[in-house]
Design an enzyme around this catalytic site. Structure first.
Site, PDB file in Angstrom:
ATOM      1  N   ILE A 140      43.686  29.077  44.348  1.00  0.00           N
ATOM      2  CA  ILE A 140      44.146  28.535  43.079  1.00  0.00           C
ATOM      3  C   ILE A 140      45.062  29.568  42.442  1.00  0.00           C
ATOM      4  O   ILE A 140      44.677  30.717  42.242  1.00  0.00           O
ATOM      5  CB  ILE A 140      42.967  28.225  42.132  1.00  0.00           C
ATOM      6  CG1 ILE A 140      41.997  27.247  42.789  1.00  0.00           C
ATOM      7  CG2 ILE A 140      43.501  27.671  40.811  1.00  0.00           C
ATOM      8  CD1 ILE A 140      42.573  25.886  43.099  1.00  0.00           C
ATOM      9  N   LYS A 141      46.275  29.154  42.123  1.00  0.00           N
ATOM     10  CA  LYS A 141      47.299  30.067  41.623  1.00  0.00           C
ATOM     11  C   LYS A 141      47.265  30.084  40.090  1.00  0.00           C
ATOM     12  O   LYS A 141      47.477  29.051  39.443  1.00  0.00           O
ATOM     13  CB  LYS A 141      48.663  29.590  42.125  1.00  0.00           C
ATOM     14  CG  LYS A 141      49.702  30.661  42.386  1.00  0.00           C
ATOM     15  CD  LYS A 141      50.869  30.003  43.110  1.00  0.00           C
ATOM     16  CE  LYS A 141      51.981  30.993  43.392  1.00  0.00           C
ATOM     17  NZ  LYS A 141      53.122  30.316  44.039  1.00  0.00           N
ATOM     18  N   ILE A 142      47.003  31.265  39.527  1.00  0.00           N
ATOM     19  CA  ILE A 142      46.886  31.419  38.073  1.00  0.00           C
ATOM     20  C   ILE A 142      47.856  32.516  37.618  1.00  0.00           C
ATOM     21  O   ILE A 142      47.887  33.600  38.202  1.00  0.00           O
ATOM     22  CB  ILE A 142      45.451  31.807  37.673  1.00  0.00           C
ATOM     23  CG1 ILE A 142      44.473  30.706  38.103  1.00  0.00           C
ATOM     24  CG2 ILE A 142      45.337  32.056  36.172  1.00  0.00           C
ATOM     25  CD1 ILE A 142      43.011  31.046  37.853  1.00  0.00           C
TER      26      ILE A 142
END
Length: 370
Positions: A140-142
């Site tokens: 998950i890219k944050i």
């Protein structure tokens, strides 16, 4: 020849990831071919990449028609299309995941870009995407905004693997590593198996040269010209030095003893923006063990054709990197101002890419409904 240079790069400890994803890559077997023949062991994506893929291919026509018939909201439709591609890509990259003992074979999906400055909604979005894709080799890219830091910790605490993006400054990178440590400590307390989790910290490269070069060209002196094209690599090398220091700490050792893996530095934005610079400069100059380099396919092929692996590209050049940054400061260029501008522009581009994706999906849905 093609595989040898890339194999040499991989053998030096650099994981080769593709900065692109589309339904066409999946249906044609192109992504799988890159994995099998070009040593590509991971994929990063973003809404801009997805919007481009959707607008340029017919591969989505049936899926879009079904979504239109169901009268799905645009946001729901875009999420459905994107998660389907990412889930499929996770399956394609699964052999790399298994072969690397869950280190590589990862595919990244971004949280809703409009939430970059909203901690709680970012956390909720991260959990939703993790559930929707439902693949253990997902990232998950944050974004590494100030509001993103606690979201990174909270997401990791849930046992979810994270790709931290939009890192430009050393100070923010240190904060990202500490957020990673805190997240793993909470994950362990929550009963999660740390050995099954992973993370990367995406440190942006070429954009740093773009901003510094603009200011150096404005100065126009010989001293300024001598530093053109040197800031980005120097900044990234000092980031790796910081990584080595923090991952040599007692705090990290306690997590490693519990089965945790280091959060690898990932060099992002590695295509050369200035055509006068060598097209593989941000690969050749940033070779070091335990790193990831995510590249557009053009850079993958360029390195396969003429790239050179320099084993001491980073660790042997810490002093030179510091001299470059000191030289830039001596010319009156503020590092803090440069990275602040880059982060602000990065968040703006991040948000704009989300809007672009939504608009592309809206147009596709309307066309399919006619």
């Amino acid at each position: 020849m093609t595989s040898d240079r890339l194999a040499e790069l991989a053998a030096a400890g650099v994981a080769i990831w593709l900065d692109d994803l589309s339904r066409q890559r999946l249906t044609s077997g192109g992504l799988d071919k890159l994995r099998r023949e070009q040593h590509v062991v991971g994929v990063t994506s973003n809404p801009t990449i997805f919007a481009k893929a959707l607008s340029q291919a017919e591969d989505y026509a049936d899926a879009v028609k079904d979504l239109a018939l169901r009268k799905c909201a645009v946001s729901e439709a875009s999420r459905a299309l994107m998660t389907a591609d990412v889930r499929w890509a996770c399956d394609v990259m699964r052999p790399a995941y298994d072969a690397s003992n869950a280190q590589d074979g990862r595919v990244s999906i971004e949280v809703d870009p409009t939430l970059a400055n909203d901690t709680e909604r970012t956390i909720a979005e991260a959990k939703a995407l993790w559930w929707l894709v439902d693949r253990e080799n997902l990232f998950i890219k944050i974004p590494a905004t100030k509001e993103g830091l606690p979201a990174i910790t909270a997401t990791l605490a849930e046992g979810i693997s994270v790709n931290v993006t939009l890192i430009f400054s050393l100070e923010r990178y240190e904060a990202v590593i500490n957020a990673f440590f805190a997240g793993l400590e909470q994950a362990r307390a929550n009963g999660h198996d740390l050995s099954k989790m992973a993370s990367v910290a995406s440190f942006f490269v070429s954009r740093v040269d773009t901003e510094y070069d603009k200011r150096l060209e404005k100065l126009g002196s010989d001293e300024a010209k001598a530093l053109l094209g040197k800031a980005a690599v120097a900044n990234a090398r000092l980031a790796y030095k910081l990584y080595e220091g923090l991952f040599g700490s007692e705090r990290w050792q306690a997590l490693a003893d519990a089965g945790a893996r280091p959060q690898r530095p990932l060099w992002a934005s590695t295509s050369t923006k200035n055509p006068e610079y060598r097209d593989v400069i941000y690969v050749e100059e940033l070779v070091a063990p335990g790193t990831v380099n995510t590249m557009p396919e053009s850079v993958v092929h360029a390195f396969a054709d003429h790239g050179e692996v320099r084993l001491d590209a980073i660790t042997a050049n810490y002093d030179d990197a510091q001299r470059v940054m000191d030289g830039l400061a001596a010319l009156g260029i503020s590092y803090d101002d440069v990275v602040e501008v880059l982060e602000r522009e990065g968040v703006e581009k991040f948000t704009a890419s989300g809007s672009e994706m939504i608009e592309t999906v809206r147009v596709a849905l309307e066309a399919a409904a006619k």
